[in-house]
Design a protein around this motif. Sequence first.
Motif, PDB file in Angstrom:
ATOM      1  N   ILE A  45       0.995  -0.685   0.000  1.00 34.16           N
ATOM      2  CA  ILE A  45       0.272  -0.187   0.223  1.00 34.16           C
ATOM      3  C   ILE A  45       1.119   1.054   0.210  1.00 34.16           C
ATOM      4  CG2 ILE A  45      -1.861   1.409   1.779  1.00 34.16           C
ATOM      5  CD1 ILE A  45      -2.770  -1.235   2.481  1.00 34.16           C
ATOM      6  N   GLU A  46       2.232   0.911   1.257  1.00 33.21           N
ATOM      7  CA  GLU A  46       2.642   2.192   0.836  1.00 33.21           C
ATOM      8  C   GLU A  46       3.397   2.541  -0.585  1.00 33.21           C
ATOM      9  OE1 GLU A  46       5.378   1.123   3.988  1.00 33.21           O
ATOM     10  OE2 GLU A  46       4.370   2.670   5.785  1.00 33.21           O
ATOM     11  N   SER A  47       4.102   1.771  -1.483  1.00 28.40           N
ATOM     12  CA  SER A  47       4.338   1.745  -2.458  1.00 28.40           C
ATOM     13  C   SER A  47       3.514   2.613  -3.094  1.00 28.40           C
ATOM     14  CB  SER A  47       5.419   0.281  -3.169  1.00 28.40           C
ATOM     15  OG  SER A  47       4.415  -0.326  -3.045  1.00 28.40           O
ATOM     16  N   ASN A  48       2.307   2.075  -3.709  1.00 29.93           N
ATOM     17  CA  ASN A  48       0.781   2.915  -4.561  1.00 29.93           C
ATOM     18  C   ASN A  48       1.463   3.636  -4.127  1.00 29.93           C
ATOM     19  OD1 ASN A  48       1.171   0.209  -6.308  1.00 29.93           O
ATOM     20  ND2 ASN A  48      -0.191  -1.073  -4.255  1.00 29.93           N
ATOM     21  N   ILE A  49       0.976   3.809  -3.085  1.00 32.12           N
ATOM     22  CA  ILE A  49       0.584   5.825  -2.185  1.00 32.12           C
ATOM     23  C   ILE A  49       1.728   6.257  -3.043  1.00 32.12           C
ATOM     24  CG2 ILE A  49       0.170   6.857  -0.919  1.00 32.12           C
ATOM     25  CD1 ILE A  49      -1.193   5.152   0.961  1.00 32.12           C
ATOM     26  N   LEU A  50       3.135   5.737  -3.018  1.00 33.40           N
ATOM     27  CA  LEU A  50       3.662   6.907  -2.828  1.00 33.40           C
ATOM     28  C   LEU A  50       4.371   6.806  -4.241  1.00 33.40           C
ATOM     29  CD1 LEU A  50       6.851   5.273  -1.122  1.00 33.40           C
ATOM     30  CD2 LEU A  50       6.392   7.488  -0.877  1.00 33.40           C
ATOM     31  N   SER A  51       3.981   6.126  -5.207  1.00 38.44           N
ATOM     32  CA  SER A  51       3.443   6.264  -6.937  1.00 38.44           C
ATOM     33  C   SER A  51       2.163   6.798  -7.202  1.00 38.44           C
ATOM     34  CB  SER A  51       3.963   4.897  -7.471  1.00 38.44           C
ATOM     35  OG  SER A  51       2.637   4.441  -7.656  1.00 38.44           O
ATOM     36  N   GLU A  52       1.331   7.333  -6.542  1.00 39.98           N
ATOM     37  CA  GLU A  52       0.119   7.517  -6.264  1.00 39.98           C
ATOM     38  C   GLU A  52      -0.584   6.752  -7.668  1.00 39.98           C
ATOM     39  OE1 GLU A  52       0.684  11.685  -7.725  1.00 39.98           O
ATOM     40  OE2 GLU A  52       1.347  12.217  -6.077  1.00 39.98           O
ATOM     41  N   GLN A  53      -0.608   4.954  -7.075  1.00 38.37           N
ATOM     42  CA  GLN A  53      -1.458   4.676  -7.458  1.00 38.37           C
ATOM     43  C   GLN A  53      -2.499   4.555  -6.402  1.00 38.37           C
ATOM     44  OE1 GLN A  53       0.704   1.215  -8.588  1.00 38.37           O
ATOM     45  NE2 GLN A  53       1.495   2.315 -10.896  1.00 38.37           N
ATOM     46  N   HIS A 101      -6.934  10.679  -1.511  1.00 35.77           N
ATOM     47  CA  HIS A 101      -6.039  10.959  -2.276  1.00 35.77           C
ATOM     48  C   HIS A 101      -4.265  12.170  -1.656  1.00 35.77           C
ATOM     49  CE1 HIS A 101      -7.652   9.484  -5.900  1.00 35.77           C
ATOM     50  NE2 HIS A 101      -8.442   8.955  -5.118  1.00 35.77           N
ATOM     51  N   GLU A 102      -4.818  11.675  -0.446  1.00 33.57           N
ATOM     52  CA  GLU A 102      -3.686  12.802   0.294  1.00 33.57           C
ATOM     53  C   GLU A 102      -2.361  12.205   1.138  1.00 33.57           C
ATOM     54  OE1 GLU A 102      -4.125  14.875   4.810  1.00 33.57           O
ATOM     55  OE2 GLU A 102      -5.748  15.534   3.524  1.00 33.57           O
ATOM     56  N   GLN A 103      -2.085  11.756   0.389  1.00 29.52           N
ATOM     57  CA  GLN A 103      -0.756  10.523   0.459  1.00 29.52           C
ATOM     58  C   GLN A 103       0.068  11.113   1.184  1.00 29.52           C
ATOM     59  OE1 GLN A 103       2.846  12.231  -2.294  1.00 29.52           O
ATOM     60  NE2 GLN A 103       3.415  10.164  -2.763  1.00 29.52           N
ATOM     61  N   GLY A 104       0.137  12.553   2.170  1.00 32.50           N
ATOM     62  CA  GLY A 104       0.637  12.183   3.896  1.00 32.50           C
ATOM     63  C   GLY A 104       0.706  12.184   4.969  1.00 32.50           C
ATOM     64  N   GLY A 105      -1.079  12.116   5.083  1.00 34.01           N
ATOM     65  CA  GLY A 105      -2.150  11.803   5.816  1.00 34.01           C
ATOM     66  C   GLY A 105      -1.813  10.010   5.729  1.00 34.01           C
ATOM     67  N   ALA A 106      -2.358   9.681   4.398  1.00 35.04           N
ATOM     68  CA  ALA A 106      -2.264   7.525   4.691  1.00 35.04           C
ATOM     69  C   ALA A 106      -0.788   6.992   4.655  1.00 35.04           C
ATOM     70  CB  ALA A 106      -1.906   7.907   2.804  1.00 35.04           C
ATOM     71  N   LEU A 107      -0.206   7.550   4.100  1.00 39.81           N
ATOM     72  CA  LEU A 107       1.564   7.087   4.869  1.00 39.81           C
ATOM     73  C   LEU A 107       1.934   7.725   6.329  1.00 39.81           C
ATOM     74  CD1 LEU A 107       4.188   8.325   1.839  1.00 39.81           C
ATOM     75  CD2 LEU A 107       3.048   6.380   2.256  1.00 39.81           C
ATOM     76  N   ALA A 108       1.189   8.503   7.075  1.00 40.13           N
ATOM     77  CA  ALA A 108       1.678   8.607   9.057  1.00 40.13           C
ATOM     78  C   ALA A 108       0.518   7.584   9.010  1.00 40.13           C
ATOM     79  CB  ALA A 108       1.164   9.827   8.876  1.00 40.13           C
ATOM     80  N   GLU A 109      -0.188   7.633   8.560  1.00 41.68           N
ATOM     81  CA  GLU A 109      -1.356   5.731   9.339  1.00 41.68           C
ATOM     82  C   GLU A 109      -1.379   5.297   9.004  1.00 41.68           C
ATOM     83  OE1 GLU A 109      -4.288   6.333  11.552  1.00 41.68           O
ATOM     84  OE2 GLU A 109      -3.652   8.593  11.384  1.00 41.68           O
ATOM     85  N   LEU A 110      -0.465   4.446   8.069  1.00 47.86           N
ATOM     86  CA  LEU A 110       0.656   3.523   8.019  1.00 47.86           C
ATOM     87  C   LEU A 110       1.569   3.082   8.691  1.00 47.86           C
ATOM     88  CD1 LEU A 110      -0.089   2.863   3.736  1.00 47.86           C
ATOM     89  CD2 LEU A 110      -1.264   1.487   5.422  1.00 47.86           C
ATOM     90  N   ASN A 111       2.178   3.581   8.864  1.00 49.74           N
ATOM     91  CA  ASN A 111       3.730   3.778   9.438  1.00 49.74           C
ATOM     92  C   ASN A 111       3.054   3.761  10.820  1.00 49.74           C
ATOM     93  OD1 ASN A 111       6.694   4.016  10.087  1.00 49.74           O
ATOM     94  ND2 ASN A 111       6.902   6.431  10.037  1.00 49.74           N
ATOM     95  N   GLU A 112       1.759   4.180  11.325  1.00 50.17           N
ATOM     96  CA  GLU A 112       1.398   4.278  12.593  1.00 50.17           C
ATOM     97  C   GLU A 112       1.325   3.090  12.048  1.00 50.17           C
ATOM     98  OE1 GLU A 112      -1.483   5.403  15.919  1.00 50.17           O
ATOM     99  OE2 GLU A 112      -1.091   6.841  14.285  1.00 50.17           O
ATOM    100  N   ALA A 113       0.089   2.428  11.853  1.00 47.63           N
ATOM    101  CA  ALA A 113      -0.310   0.727  11.791  1.00 47.63           C
ATOM    102  C   ALA A 113       1.028   0.494  11.831  1.00 47.63           C
ATOM    103  CB  ALA A 113      -1.138   0.938  10.405  1.00 47.63           C
ATOM    104  N   ARG A 114       1.985  -0.562  11.192  1.00 45.04           N
ATOM    105  CA  ARG A 114       2.748  -1.133  11.458  1.00 45.04           C
ATOM    106  C   ARG A 114       4.093  -0.797  12.616  1.00 45.04           C
ATOM    107  NH1 ARG A 114       7.703  -1.952   6.758  1.00 45.04           N
ATOM    108  NH2 ARG A 114       5.443  -1.064   5.509  1.00 45.04           N
TER     109      ARG A 114
END
Length: 122
Positions: A45-53, A101-114
């Motif tokens: 999911i993180e890699s897809n968010i970074l590539s905006e897919q 489609h908010e990249q920063g918030g999604a990555l922050a939540e996924l990092n917290e989930a990890r």
Amino acid sequence: MRHFILYKLLPICILLFFIAIMQSGMTLKQPFSKDEDILFYIGAIESNILSEQWDIASAELKKLEKAYNIVKKRIQYSVERDELDSFTTCIEKSEGYIQAHEQGGALAELNEARNLWDGLGN
């Protein structure tokens, strides 16, 4: 002999059984199949968010939720309920960020989930 089994051996066996259940969180959270690999899905999911897919990230998030529901049934008695609820909240928040489609918030939540997943059962 009956007195020994009933009043000494049986309580000790029951206590050992419950201790084994409560200490099994680290073992039971490991994936038993490829479909249950929580950390793999978070990375995908993180890699897809970074590539905006965003569509692929949303589909991977559904797979993550499905895998989490399977693993959650195994570990629910051996980990803190608050930790499970926090992990669920992170997944739900990241779903909202992905839909927006908010990249920063999604990555922050996924990092917290990890981070929560890594600490689960310790």
